[in-house]
Design a protein around this motif. Structure first.
Motif, PDB file in Angstrom:
ATOM      1  N   ARG A  92      -0.479   6.174   1.908  1.00 59.12           N
ATOM      2  CA  ARG A  92      -1.066   4.833   1.912  1.00 59.12           C
ATOM      3  C   ARG A  92      -2.256   4.804   0.960  1.00 59.12           C
ATOM      4  N   GLU A  93      -2.288   3.763   0.136  1.00 59.74           N
ATOM      5  CA  GLU A  93      -3.389   3.575  -0.807  1.00 59.74           C
ATOM      6  C   GLU A  93      -4.138   2.303  -0.455  1.00 59.74           C
ATOM      7  N   ASP A  94      -5.443   2.387  -0.425  1.00 59.85           N
ATOM      8  CA  ASP A  94      -6.241   1.165  -0.360  1.00 59.85           C
ATOM      9  C   ASP A  94      -6.639   0.850  -1.802  1.00 59.85           C
ATOM     10  N   TYR A  95      -5.666   0.275  -2.533  1.00 62.49           N
ATOM     11  CA  TYR A  95      -5.827   0.183  -3.977  1.00 62.49           C
ATOM     12  C   TYR A  95      -6.999  -0.719  -4.367  1.00 62.49           C
ATOM     13  N   GLN A  99      -7.332   6.784   0.219  1.00 65.47           N
ATOM     14  CA  GLN A  99      -5.970   7.291   0.117  1.00 65.47           C
ATOM     15  C   GLN A  99      -5.694   8.263   1.255  1.00 65.47           C
ATOM     16  N   ASP A 145       0.817  -1.213   0.000  1.00 65.24           N
ATOM     17  CA  ASP A 145       0.000   0.000   0.000  1.00 65.24           C
ATOM     18  C   ASP A 145       0.854   1.269   0.000  1.00 65.24           C
TER      19      ASP A 145
END
Lengths: 339, 339
Positions: free
Chosen positions: A228-231, A210, A167
């Protein structure tokens, strides 16, 4: 009152950085290069940071000043013509002064209201929204609207990326730096009409997709996670939101899908742009997309798309732009018509 | 169209911190306490940081949520009545999501446009400007406008203040934390009319009077200077700018000095507020000032002043607010009339 986009332009901080360049600099292997290609679909991006020397070539104010000057030049206007300045960014150079006021100073713009919006991918649209509403109010006539982001500020050239969780790792490959600008006027220019601007938070009870941190002195000890990405959540939500935005704009304007000649889709990543454009299924729309070459350039994106739209649109053409902010989930977009 | 301020409120993070408390915590002597008193004129401030334990009691989103909820309660409105949300701050909790959207979530506000302005002392006025222009546009009817700052985020409890140069030392004593909010409506409430909002950059070719840094990963090595004040330049410029703002608002409204019943002066410091109020010389105006007790609370300030103004104003009363942003020099202010 008619509001027109008289000019638009984008500025990148060259040269392009390939996935191989990134991998080499951060000691990653060719597997990672292939992962970027398959998962993100971005081939190159432009960074203000020289990955070899560590030199920081441009600040956000630098890029925004270049874009603002070029937009004024293309509109045939000088700084004294501007009576409203709006800038959108997620990554200001400083907290105070706001970058918009540094840019104003460099452009020679003074004695006008200035606003800086703190926002992610919807910020450029929010800036167009604010500028359009103020022009419609009749007190202002010529707005310079600027957007940009410099994510490379957060690159740690000493970092060992092999230890980063996915992430965070995704951000290194996802983002590029850039700025863009547009001139909005109430006058009778030959730019397209800015008919609608949509901007609406839809994030109730949804966790952020994000998060970008910033650091105060209190944070300077310990581990620093910038982004941080919650892709997965982004992948699941953004295409559906893009479809809803399209429907809302079409319904509001009384336009059919078939009447749209240009589509400016979200530019989160190359792969996402492909998926979204396909699912929007506009039969005759020319797609204006470049994220595979520039990376996700945040608040700069819609201005670079506008630049191309203004070059391509001829009388009768209709363009729709769609932007989704995955931070706390914002629907945004706008509609242009060349009369 | 009439725009009214239906309610206003402020939130501080208690208890008050005295100059003696500050001096004790940072190992400064009684000379410093006397210096704060003589030079700044601030007796107490409210901080989100517990100076004894280091605990951080409230984030900016916490304070803004409390202020926003209270402003809605006082206006007799629920979250579903809000169709526009604007927040101003110099010190966001995160870069992304914008604090405004975290606050929206906590208040249960959704499906409306939200904007976050990055600004210093003029930010609250800018937020009122944006909200008022949008209400005048007719698309929105009830705006919740919030401002706040949490400077204590930058306090380093391990710092040895005796080594700080004066342009940084002043910040420790100058600022407090807080938030405020107001409800603006197009309806016929008994709040005062918001007749004018002034917001204009006047910083051309002038160096900044105040700089607040933020830190990316790239900045985490070396010395970290969060805030720098050019206090001499501020002292020289702000009173004159306040006088110019007063004149401009009076001229624009066709008001005489003698007709102003309430003055909301800049709240940079206790000493400055005294000097400015004296030089503005409004013969009948009640002064609404509290900076000596709260410290400079940045984007929260005008909301706390508004809270008191709404309590005090009776039919026929006229209030003028003046705010000066010394970062890159912004003139701002607004005018209220109780009808």
């Amino acid at each position: 009152m008619d509001i027109r986009i008289t000019s638009a332009t984008g500025t990148l901080s060259g040269p392009p950085v390939s996935n191989a360049d990134l991998a080499r600099r951060f000691k990653m292997d060719t597997l990672w290069e292939e992962w970027i290609d398959a998962f993100i679909g971005t081939r190159t991006r432009y960074l203000t940071l020289d990955l070899t020397t560590g030199e920081r070539r441009h600040s956000l104010a630098d890029l925004c000043t270049m874009a603002g000057r070029e937009a004024l030049d293309r509109a045939g206007l000088g700084q004294a013509d501007v009576d409203l300045l709006v800038l959108a960014t997620a990554t200001p150079d400083l907290l105070v002064p706001a970058t918009v006021n540094i840019v104003a100073d460099r452009l020679g713009i003074d004695e006008v209201p200035t606003f800086q919006l703190q926002s992610g991918c919807a910020g450029a649209v929010q800036a167009l929204y604010v500028a359009r509403q103020m022009l419609l109010g009749g007190q202002h006539h010529t707005a310079l609207v600027i957007g940009g982001d410099v994510s490379a500020k957060h690159f740690d050239l000493n970092a060992d990326l092999r230890e980063l969780p996915p992430d965070q790792l995704v951000n290194v490959a996802l983002f590029g730096d850039g700025a863009g600008a547009a001139v909005l006027t109430t006058g009778d220019t030959d730019g397209p009409l800015l008919l609608r601007v949509l901007n609406r938070l839809v994030g109730l009870n949804r966790p952020p997709g994000q998060v970008l941190e910033w650091f105060g002195l209190a944070d300077l000890d310990g581990d620093h996670v910038f982004a941080r990405e919650d892709y997965k959540s982004i992948e699941a939500s953004v295409p559906a939101m893009a479809t809803e935005i399209l429907k809302e704009l079409l319904d509001d304007l009384g336009w059919t899908k078939g009447s749209v000649t240009h589509l400016l889709p979200p530019q989160l990543s190359g792969r996402m742009a492909e998926r979204i454009t396909k699912s929007l299924a506009l039969p005759k729309a020319e797609e204006i997309t470049f994220v595979a070459d520039t990376g996700n350039i945040g608040n700069a994106t819609p201005f670079l798309q506008l630049e191309r739209a203004l070059q391509q649109m001829t009388t009768g053409d209709r363009a729709l732009a769609i932007a989704v902010e995955s931070s706390k989930w914002i629907k945004s977009g706008f509609a242009l018509e060349k009369t």
